[in-house]
Design a protein around this motif. Structure first.
Motif, mmCIF file in Angstrom:
data_model
loop_
_atom_site.group_PDB
_atom_site.id
_atom_site.type_symbol
_atom_site.label_atom_id
_atom_site.label_comp_id
_atom_site.label_asym_id
_atom_site.label_seq_id
_atom_site.Cartn_x
_atom_site.Cartn_y
_atom_site.Cartn_z
ATOM 1 N N PRO A 10 0.851 -1.196 0.000
ATOM 2 C CA PRO A 10 0.000 0.000 0.000
ATOM 3 C C PRO A 10 0.886 1.245 0.000
ATOM 4 O O PRO A 10 1.920 1.274 0.663
ATOM 5 C CB PRO A 10 -0.778 -0.111 1.324
ATOM 6 C CG PRO A 10 -0.536 -1.504 1.816
ATOM 7 C CD PRO A 10 0.790 -1.912 1.271
ATOM 8 N N THR A 11 0.487 2.271 -0.746
ATOM 9 C CA THR A 11 1.289 3.503 -0.801
ATOM 10 C C THR A 11 0.411 4.733 -0.574
ATOM 11 O O THR A 11 -0.796 4.709 -0.815
ATOM 12 C CB THR A 11 2.004 3.664 -2.152
ATOM 13 O OG1 THR A 11 1.027 3.716 -3.199
ATOM 14 C CG2 THR A 11 2.968 2.522 -2.403
ATOM 15 N N TYR A 12 1.062 5.786 -0.110
ATOM 16 C CA TYR A 12 0.414 7.087 0.064
ATOM 17 C C TYR A 12 1.486 8.152 -0.118
ATOM 18 O O TYR A 12 2.487 8.177 0.596
ATOM 19 C CB TYR A 12 -0.215 7.189 1.449
ATOM 20 C CG TYR A 12 -0.865 8.524 1.733
ATOM 21 C CD1 TYR A 12 -1.988 8.938 1.023
ATOM 22 C CD2 TYR A 12 -0.359 9.368 2.718
ATOM 23 C CE1 TYR A 12 -2.595 10.159 1.285
ATOM 24 C CE2 TYR A 12 -0.960 10.595 2.994
ATOM 25 C CZ TYR A 12 -2.082 10.983 2.270
ATOM 26 O OH TYR A 12 -2.677 12.202 2.540
ATOM 27 N N VAL A 38 -1.145 -0.788 -4.181
ATOM 28 C CA VAL A 38 -2.453 -0.171 -3.972
ATOM 29 C C VAL A 38 -2.202 1.230 -3.426
ATOM 30 O O VAL A 38 -1.823 1.397 -2.266
ATOM 31 C CB VAL A 38 -3.331 -0.981 -2.998
ATOM 32 C CG1 VAL A 38 -4.719 -0.351 -2.893
ATOM 33 C CG2 VAL A 38 -3.437 -2.431 -3.457
ATOM 34 N N ASN A 39 -2.391 2.217 -4.278
ATOM 35 C CA ASN A 39 -2.052 3.591 -3.924
ATOM 36 C C ASN A 39 -3.278 4.377 -3.484
ATOM 37 O O ASN A 39 -4.312 4.371 -4.142
ATOM 38 C CB ASN A 39 -1.410 4.293 -5.125
ATOM 39 C CG ASN A 39 -1.090 5.740 -4.821
ATOM 40 O OD1 ASN A 39 -0.248 6.039 -3.980
ATOM 41 N ND2 ASN A 39 -1.784 6.651 -5.493
ATOM 42 N N THR A 40 -3.154 5.067 -2.369
ATOM 43 C CA THR A 40 -4.223 5.923 -1.866
ATOM 44 C C THR A 40 -4.034 7.338 -2.402
ATOM 45 O O THR A 40 -3.048 7.995 -2.083
ATOM 46 C CB THR A 40 -4.225 5.945 -0.326
ATOM 47 O OG1 THR A 40 -4.428 4.617 0.160
ATOM 48 C CG2 THR A 40 -5.328 6.845 0.195
ATOM 49 N N PHE A 75 -9.496 3.984 2.047
ATOM 50 C CA PHE A 75 -8.405 3.230 2.667
ATOM 51 C C PHE A 75 -8.803 2.698 4.041
ATOM 52 O O PHE A 75 -9.405 3.389 4.852
ATOM 53 C CB PHE A 75 -7.150 4.078 2.811
ATOM 54 C CG PHE A 75 -6.036 3.350 3.537
ATOM 55 C CD1 PHE A 75 -5.245 2.443 2.852
ATOM 56 C CD2 PHE A 75 -5.816 3.543 4.892
ATOM 57 C CE1 PHE A 75 -4.237 1.750 3.510
ATOM 58 C CE2 PHE A 75 -4.822 2.858 5.556
ATOM 59 C CZ PHE A 75 -4.024 1.961 4.867
ATOM 60 N N HIS A 77 -6.841 -0.086 7.007
ATOM 61 C CA HIS A 77 -5.639 -0.890 7.250
ATOM 62 C C HIS A 77 -5.874 -2.371 6.963
ATOM 63 O O HIS A 77 -5.001 -3.049 6.404
ATOM 64 C CB HIS A 77 -5.169 -0.699 8.694
ATOM 65 C CG HIS A 77 -4.358 0.545 8.887
ATOM 66 N ND1 HIS A 77 -3.023 0.610 8.588
ATOM 67 C CD2 HIS A 77 -4.708 1.782 9.335
ATOM 68 C CE1 HIS A 77 -2.567 1.830 8.852
ATOM 69 N NE2 HIS A 77 -3.577 2.563 9.305
ATOM 70 N N THR A 80 -8.151 -2.718 2.929
ATOM 71 C CA THR A 80 -7.373 -2.479 1.714
ATOM 72 C C THR A 80 -6.420 -3.642 1.447
ATOM 73 O O THR A 80 -6.271 -4.102 0.309
ATOM 74 C CB THR A 80 -6.597 -1.153 1.833
ATOM 75 O OG1 THR A 80 -7.527 -0.088 1.989
ATOM 76 C CG2 THR A 80 -5.744 -0.908 0.598
ATOM 77 N N ARG A 81 -5.776 -4.135 2.488
ATOM 78 C CA ARG A 81 -4.877 -5.285 2.321
ATOM 79 C C ARG A 81 -5.661 -6.547 1.983
ATOM 80 O O ARG A 81 -5.196 -7.386 1.196
ATOM 81 C CB ARG A 81 -4.038 -5.475 3.586
ATOM 82 C CG ARG A 81 -2.971 -4.402 3.769
ATOM 83 C CD ARG A 81 -2.199 -4.576 5.070
ATOM 84 N NE ARG A 81 -1.047 -3.678 5.141
ATOM 85 C CZ ARG A 81 -1.082 -2.435 5.606
ATOM 86 N NH1 ARG A 81 -2.234 -1.928 6.040
ATOM 87 N NH2 ARG A 81 0.016 -1.692 5.636
ATOM 88 N N ALA A 84 -6.428 -6.339 -1.669
ATOM 89 C CA ALA A 84 -5.235 -6.635 -2.469
ATOM 90 C C ALA A 84 -4.921 -8.126 -2.445
ATOM 91 O O ALA A 84 -4.522 -8.707 -3.461
ATOM 92 C CB ALA A 84 -4.050 -5.831 -1.949
ATOM 93 N N THR A 97 5.383 -2.197 3.688
ATOM 94 C CA THR A 97 5.039 -0.784 3.631
ATOM 95 C C THR A 97 6.022 -0.083 2.698
ATOM 96 O O THR A 97 7.109 -0.597 2.416
ATOM 97 C CB THR A 97 5.073 -0.137 5.023
ATOM 98 O OG1 THR A 97 6.363 -0.339 5.612
ATOM 99 C CG2 THR A 97 4.004 -0.740 5.917
#
Length: 323
Positions: A10-12, A38-40, A75, A77, A80-81, A84, A97
């Motif tokens: 996951p990215t932000y 998976v980008n926020t 999003f 925690h 989202t995972r 994915a 991360t």
């Protein structure tokens, strides 16, 4: 025998550190089939201008990189995972991360080796090493939580290890897909702590968790007292919402143990001037934790001041989060 592996990140607001992470993953001795990002916030990705970097995108070094965008409001925690993970059919899924940097080219290989020690191991998590700019107190905390010796943990270790039996960190953790599914996967909606909730479910179902000390990532933060307060508030909320995992084990005794050992270390090394900082940070952690445990008694406006994840408290979540 070869094993299929997908990496999920996951990215932000990703930047140069994330690009370096992708590069190091491409150089691993054991390569994943895919890296699922998976980008926020698509607007933040466009600002980063990664589309101009063929170094990252598409298939490179035999690895396929897939990119998915979600909105900030979507999003979660856990959710989202979980979403994915449903995109992967690999035997193993490595969750990381965006700021976890492989220390060498053997990270994936050593996690895989650790996970394959026992067919009942559902997850293997990496050792976290302090970054160069890591403060002295946080540096010791890394050593306290991530020691030099590997270990396999099961239900039989609860009496000795307490809550640390369930400890697992999605900063860098590899899950065996069939056991992940058998244990129910990541919870759909959680403020924090999705990794320990999943690990706790695995252990309570008779599976095991491995700590792989030879699988190393560089990862640390220099949190302020306020940030520690909010982080521990969210941690306690997650524990209060999952008594089936955390009610029978105490986090506070482990926290007290860490404070005592850290203080002894500072005294031994003659870092006396850091003792007030340790007391301040420990106090912030404890107050945040105690308030998080009692969050149901707090007005909403107070909760929103205490949490670091305001979007969690919104009433609705999208399908991206809940499926």
């Amino acid at each position: 025998m070869e094993h299929s592996i997908d990496i999920v990140i996951p990215t932000y607001k990703p930047g140069a550190v994330f690009e370096k992470l992708i590069y190091r993953l491409q150089k691993q001795t054991v390569k994943p089939e895919r890296i699922i990002v998976v980008n926020t916030g698509e607007e933040y990705w466009e600002q980063a201008e990664f589309d101009k970097s063929p170094f990252i995108f598409g298939t490179l070094a035999g690895i396929r990189l897939e990119l998915y965008h979600i909105k900030e409001s979507e999003f979660d925690h856990g959710g989202t995972r979980r979403w994915a993970a449903n995109k992967s059919q690999a035997e193993y899924m490595l969750f990381m991360t965006q700021d976890a940097m492989p220390a060498d080219q053997y990270l994936v290989a050593n996690l895989l080796k650790s996970a394959n020690q026992d067919p009942l191991i559902g997850a293997a998590y990496a050792r976290q090493l302090p970054a160069a700019d890591c403060g002295i107190i946080e540096r010791y905390t890394r050593e306290f939580n991530y020691g030099e010796k590997s270990r396999i943990k099961s239900e039989a270790d609860v009496a000795e290890l307490g809550i640390k039996t369930y400890f697992c960190s999605n900063v860098c953790a590899m899950y065996r897909r069939n056991i992940y599914l058998s244990a129910g996967g990541f919870v759909k909606h959680t403020i924090f702590n999705e990794d320990m909730i999943c690990a706790g479910n695995m252990i309570q179902k008779g599976y095991k968790i491995a700590y792989a000390a030879d699988a190393r990532v560089i990862h640390s933060h220099n949190y302020s007292g306020k940030e520690q307060f909010k982080r521990n508030f969210d941690l306690a909320v997650s524990q209060a919402q999952h008594p089936e995992i955390f009610q029978a084990v105490s986090s506070e005794s482990e926290g007290v143990k860490m404070v005592k050992k850290t203080a002894a270390y500072l005294i031994q090394k003659k870092y006396y001037w850091l003792l007030p900082e340790l007391l301040l940070q420990s106090g912030c952690k404890y107050i945040g934790y105690r308030m998080g445990k009692k969050y149901r008694m707090l007005p909403r406006r107070v909760i929103l001041k205490c949490t670091s994840n305001k979007s969690y408290w919104k009433e609705k979540k999208s399908e991206v989060v809940t499926n």
